[in-house]
Write a protein that holds these residues in place. Structure first.
Motif, PDB file in Angstrom:
ATOM      1  N   ALA A 336       0.802  -1.218   0.000  1.00  0.00           N
ATOM      2  CA  ALA A 336       0.000   0.000   0.000  1.00  0.00           C
ATOM      3  C   ALA A 336       0.837   1.270   0.000  1.00  0.00           C
ATOM      4  O   ALA A 336       0.384   2.309  -0.491  1.00  0.00           O
ATOM      5  CB  ALA A 336      -0.944   0.006   1.195  1.00  0.00           C
ATOM      6  N   GLN A 337       2.044   1.212   0.562  1.00  0.00           N
ATOM      7  CA  GLN A 337       2.918   2.388   0.601  1.00  0.00           C
ATOM      8  C   GLN A 337       2.195   3.609   1.209  1.00  0.00           C
ATOM      9  O   GLN A 337       2.100   4.680   0.615  1.00  0.00           O
ATOM     10  CB  GLN A 337       3.424   2.726  -0.802  1.00  0.00           C
ATOM     11  CG  GLN A 337       4.306   1.664  -1.414  1.00  0.00           C
ATOM     12  CD  GLN A 337       5.691   1.597  -0.779  1.00  0.00           C
ATOM     13  OE1 GLN A 337       6.486   2.533  -0.881  1.00  0.00           O
ATOM     14  NE2 GLN A 337       5.987   0.505  -0.096  1.00  0.00           N
ATOM     15  N   PHE A 338       1.680   3.414   2.429  1.00  0.00           N
ATOM     16  CA  PHE A 338       1.000   4.506   3.125  1.00  0.00           C
ATOM     17  C   PHE A 338       1.973   5.641   3.432  1.00  0.00           C
ATOM     18  O   PHE A 338       3.166   5.410   3.666  1.00  0.00           O
ATOM     19  CB  PHE A 338       0.393   4.007   4.433  1.00  0.00           C
ATOM     20  CG  PHE A 338      -0.667   2.956   4.253  1.00  0.00           C
ATOM     21  CD1 PHE A 338      -1.935   3.298   3.814  1.00  0.00           C
ATOM     22  CD2 PHE A 338      -0.391   1.624   4.525  1.00  0.00           C
ATOM     23  CE1 PHE A 338      -2.911   2.324   3.650  1.00  0.00           C
ATOM     24  CE2 PHE A 338      -1.356   0.645   4.365  1.00  0.00           C
ATOM     25  CZ  PHE A 338      -2.622   0.997   3.921  1.00  0.00           C
ATOM     26  N   ALA A 381       8.275   5.753   4.790  1.00  0.00           N
ATOM     27  CA  ALA A 381       8.120   7.180   5.084  1.00  0.00           C
ATOM     28  C   ALA A 381       9.329   7.973   4.611  1.00  0.00           C
ATOM     29  O   ALA A 381       9.195   9.079   4.070  1.00  0.00           O
ATOM     30  CB  ALA A 381       7.908   7.381   6.580  1.00  0.00           C
ATOM     31  N   ARG A 382      10.523   7.392   4.802  1.00  0.00           N
ATOM     32  CA  ARG A 382      11.743   8.084   4.369  1.00  0.00           C
ATOM     33  C   ARG A 382      11.741   8.256   2.849  1.00  0.00           C
ATOM     34  O   ARG A 382      12.062   9.330   2.333  1.00  0.00           O
ATOM     35  CB  ARG A 382      12.973   7.294   4.798  1.00  0.00           C
ATOM     36  CG  ARG A 382      14.300   8.000   4.488  1.00  0.00           C
ATOM     37  CD  ARG A 382      15.492   7.098   4.789  1.00  0.00           C
ATOM     38  NE  ARG A 382      15.400   6.568   6.138  1.00  0.00           N
ATOM     39  CZ  ARG A 382      15.505   5.268   6.437  1.00  0.00           C
ATOM     40  NH1 ARG A 382      15.659   4.373   5.472  1.00  0.00           N
ATOM     41  NH2 ARG A 382      15.443   4.868   7.675  1.00  0.00           N
ATOM     42  N   LYS A 383      11.341   7.212   2.127  1.00  0.00           N
ATOM     43  CA  LYS A 383      11.288   7.287   0.664  1.00  0.00           C
ATOM     44  C   LYS A 383      10.252   8.318   0.211  1.00  0.00           C
ATOM     45  O   LYS A 383      10.496   9.108  -0.705  1.00  0.00           O
ATOM     46  CB  LYS A 383      10.939   5.910   0.099  1.00  0.00           C
ATOM     47  CG  LYS A 383      10.890   5.874  -1.428  1.00  0.00           C
ATOM     48  CD  LYS A 383      10.516   4.502  -1.946  1.00  0.00           C
ATOM     49  CE  LYS A 383       9.068   4.182  -1.649  1.00  0.00           C
ATOM     50  NZ  LYS A 383       8.646   2.899  -2.268  1.00  0.00           N
ATOM     51  N   LYS A 384       9.095   8.339   0.880  1.00  0.00           N
ATOM     52  CA  LYS A 384       8.055   9.308   0.546  1.00  0.00           C
ATOM     53  C   LYS A 384       8.545  10.735   0.777  1.00  0.00           C
ATOM     54  O   LYS A 384       8.292  11.644  -0.032  1.00  0.00           O
ATOM     55  CB  LYS A 384       6.816   9.052   1.402  1.00  0.00           C
ATOM     56  CG  LYS A 384       6.106   7.746   1.115  1.00  0.00           C
ATOM     57  CD  LYS A 384       5.049   7.956   0.043  1.00  0.00           C
ATOM     58  CE  LYS A 384       4.206   6.707  -0.124  1.00  0.00           C
ATOM     59  NZ  LYS A 384       3.133   6.902  -1.120  1.00  0.00           N
ATOM     60  N   ASN A 385       9.226  10.951   1.894  1.00  0.00           N
ATOM     61  CA  ASN A 385       9.719  12.290   2.197  1.00  0.00           C
ATOM     62  C   ASN A 385      10.795  12.736   1.207  1.00  0.00           C
ATOM     63  O   ASN A 385      10.825  13.899   0.781  1.00  0.00           O
ATOM     64  CB  ASN A 385      10.264  12.340   3.624  1.00  0.00           C
ATOM     65  CG  ASN A 385       9.182  12.669   4.637  1.00  0.00           C
ATOM     66  OD1 ASN A 385       8.066  13.006   4.293  1.00  0.00           O
ATOM     67  ND2 ASN A 385       9.533  12.580   5.912  1.00  0.00           N
ATOM     68  N   LYS A 386      11.675  11.833   0.843  1.00  0.00           N
ATOM     69  CA  LYS A 386      12.727  12.195  -0.112  1.00  0.00           C
ATOM     70  C   LYS A 386      12.141  12.583  -1.463  1.00  0.00           C
ATOM     71  O   LYS A 386      12.702  13.426  -2.172  1.00  0.00           O
ATOM     72  CB  LYS A 386      13.719  11.033  -0.263  1.00  0.00           C
ATOM     73  CG  LYS A 386      14.654  10.873   0.940  1.00  0.00           C
ATOM     74  CD  LYS A 386      15.688   9.780   0.693  1.00  0.00           C
ATOM     75  CE  LYS A 386      16.674   9.707   1.866  1.00  0.00           C
ATOM     76  NZ  LYS A 386      17.691   8.647   1.663  1.00  0.00           N
TER      77      LYS A 386
END
Length: 481
Positions: A336-338, A381-386
């Motif tokens: 899901a990659q929330f 979360a780290r990947k989403k933020n980057k």
């Protein structure tokens, strides 16, 4: 004559925060409320009256509430405190037990007795107020006319749509001490939104125990849909962001999806606690649906709202959870990659349906599963933020960072208050309560750093009322709905 001082401690969820703010209004005499004339103090040892608004949902919250009560009770010996008042869910759930085991407490109020604080504060001589003031939780629903004083942020506030809940989730005891769902009339909610905007509030966060069920308990004549209510709130002049919390994972109508996608003031942020992803566990949790429906809901949301920020919450260690069930949950989170996930350790509550279920999971296994799932989400979360580096975002400035006094911090629309991380700001003169345009330059697991790039802030000027708030959940919202 100097005013007497009162100190509040608010524990638990945002719904409790709103209840505390109503009691602050009672004490300060907002809206002409009887019982006013008090002065709010941040220093507990200076207060003649201390009010602890408790959480009684799960074991850790109950322990925090009890520890805080005893900590405040010590100030009757060494501080200025003459009266200790305990309110909220813990006293609603265990009134007799607390009354007999806590002689230090002068008055107990329940989860629907906020206005009764006026009786306590007005107590004079022979007109003694009863020690036990815990009433029926189904007797009260907040109204726009209630004496609420918003605390904390100068530009953000919670807005309650309803009280109570009609769900029967196995792990949850909230309907037992908050009662059945009682939705507020839409006109009253919009009236409060208008009042908040008039006070300089820019962000309104819509909350209830089960927001997707808003209005179902109201008479059909005059009832409005959740989508219509959200639109009416978002159309209130002066508001910039409207955020919706606690959507149960069932069908979201096209009108609500369209608001998330197109309305300039409805932020594309959905909070939908899913609790698990194994069919066997969802059945044991009495969630009323399975993994396939959850996948369809996630896919539909992502497709309908491309820029959506999606938050959810899960419980690990519920009775019956096997290694295979947990592995299925981990796989679902990876799929899901929330954007944001809260993970909660199961709490075995004696009045919950799950208390009688077999297959109890050992505490060590629960902790290990919690740690692993949090680790999986941290990487996501780290990947989403980057991926946000280089993006330009509007950021609501909240004030100096708790970690760095000289650094201002705020939140972009995809970050909810107190739970989703912050944006640390560099460059430009900024003030609390402004919305500024920011270019993201750095990213960590949960927080971001950005440069202020605009010169014309949208701002609000409002006195900030301080309140001691404990129990804020930085790893997710309460595992309800």
């Amino acid at each position: 004559m100097p005013k007497k001082r009162i100190h509040f401690v608010s524990l638990g969820c945002p719904k409790n925060r709103v209840d505390t703010e109503v009691m602050v209004g009672v004490a300060l005499g907002a809206n002409g409320q009887t019982g006013g004339g008090w002065e709010l103090t941040e220093e507990a040892d200076e207060a003649e009256v201390i009010v602890v608004n408790t959480c009684g949902f799960i074991g850790e919250a109950k322990k925090e509430s009890i520890d805080t009560i005893f900590e405040m009770a010590e100030l009757k010996k060494v501080g200025a405190c003459k009266k200790l008042v305990v309110t909220g869910c813990l006293s609603q759930r265990y009134p007799q037990e607390l009354s007999s085991q806590m002689p230090e407490v002068d008055h107990f109020l329940g989860s629907s007795d906020m206005l009764a604080l006026g009786r306590v504060l007005n107590e004079r001589g022979k007109n003694a107020t009863p020690r036990m003031l815990v009433g029926n939780p189904a007797d009260w629903v907040i109204r726009a006319s209630d004496p609420r004083v918003v605390t904390g942020s100068s530009a953000s506030a919670y807005l309650k749509l309803a009280e109570g809940c009609n769900r029967t989730c196995s792990f949850c005891t909230i309907p037992q001490f908050r009662g059945k769902q009682r939705s507020r009339p839409a006109d009253d909610i919009v009236r409060e939104a208008e009042q908040l905007a008039a006070r300089g509030i820019l962000e309104v966060n819509l909350i209830s125990q089960d927001t997707i069920a808003y209005g179902r308990d109201l008479p059909k004549e005059g009832r409005v849909s959740l989508a219509e209510l959200v639109r009416r709130v978002a159309d209130v002049k002066g508001l910039e962001w409207v955020r919706v919390f606690y959507l149960y994972p069932e069908t979201i109508d096209e009108a609500l999806l369209d608001l998330f996608k197109t309305h300039p003031r409805v932020v594309p942020y959905v909070d939908m606690p899913l609790q698990h992803a194994s069919d066997a566990m969802l059945a044991r949790m009495r969630r009323g649906h399975g993994k396939d429906r959850q996948k369809r809901v996630v896919e539909r949301l992502r497709k309908a709202v491309p820029d959506l920020f999606l938050r959810t919450a899960f419980i690990v260690g519920h009775p019956g959870e096997t290694d295979a069930d947990f592995a299925e949950l981990v796989g679902f989170v990876e799929w899901a990659q929330f954007d944001h996930v809260g993970v909660f350790k199961y709490s075995d509550e004696e009045t919950a349906r799950s208390f009688e279920q077999d297959g109890k999971v050992k505490p060590l296994h629960i902790s290990n599963r919690w740690r692993k799932l949090m680790g999986v989400q941290r990487k996501i979360a780290r990947k989403k933020n980057k991926a946000l580096i280089g993006r330009e975002l509007d950021v609501l400035v909240e004030g100096p960072s708790e970690e760095h006094d000289l650094v201002m911090a705020g939140r972009h629309a995809g970050q909810a208050p107190e739970i989703d991380g912050q944006v640390y700001l560099s460059g430009g003169e900024v003030e609390r309560g402004q919305i500024r345009r920011v270019r993201i330059t750095q990213a960590a697991d949960y927080d971001l750093v950005g440069d202020v790039i605009d010169e014309a802030p949208r701002s609000t000027k409002k006195k900030r009322v301080s309140l001691k708030v404990l129990g804020s959940r930085t790893d997710g919202l309460a595992p309800t709905t």
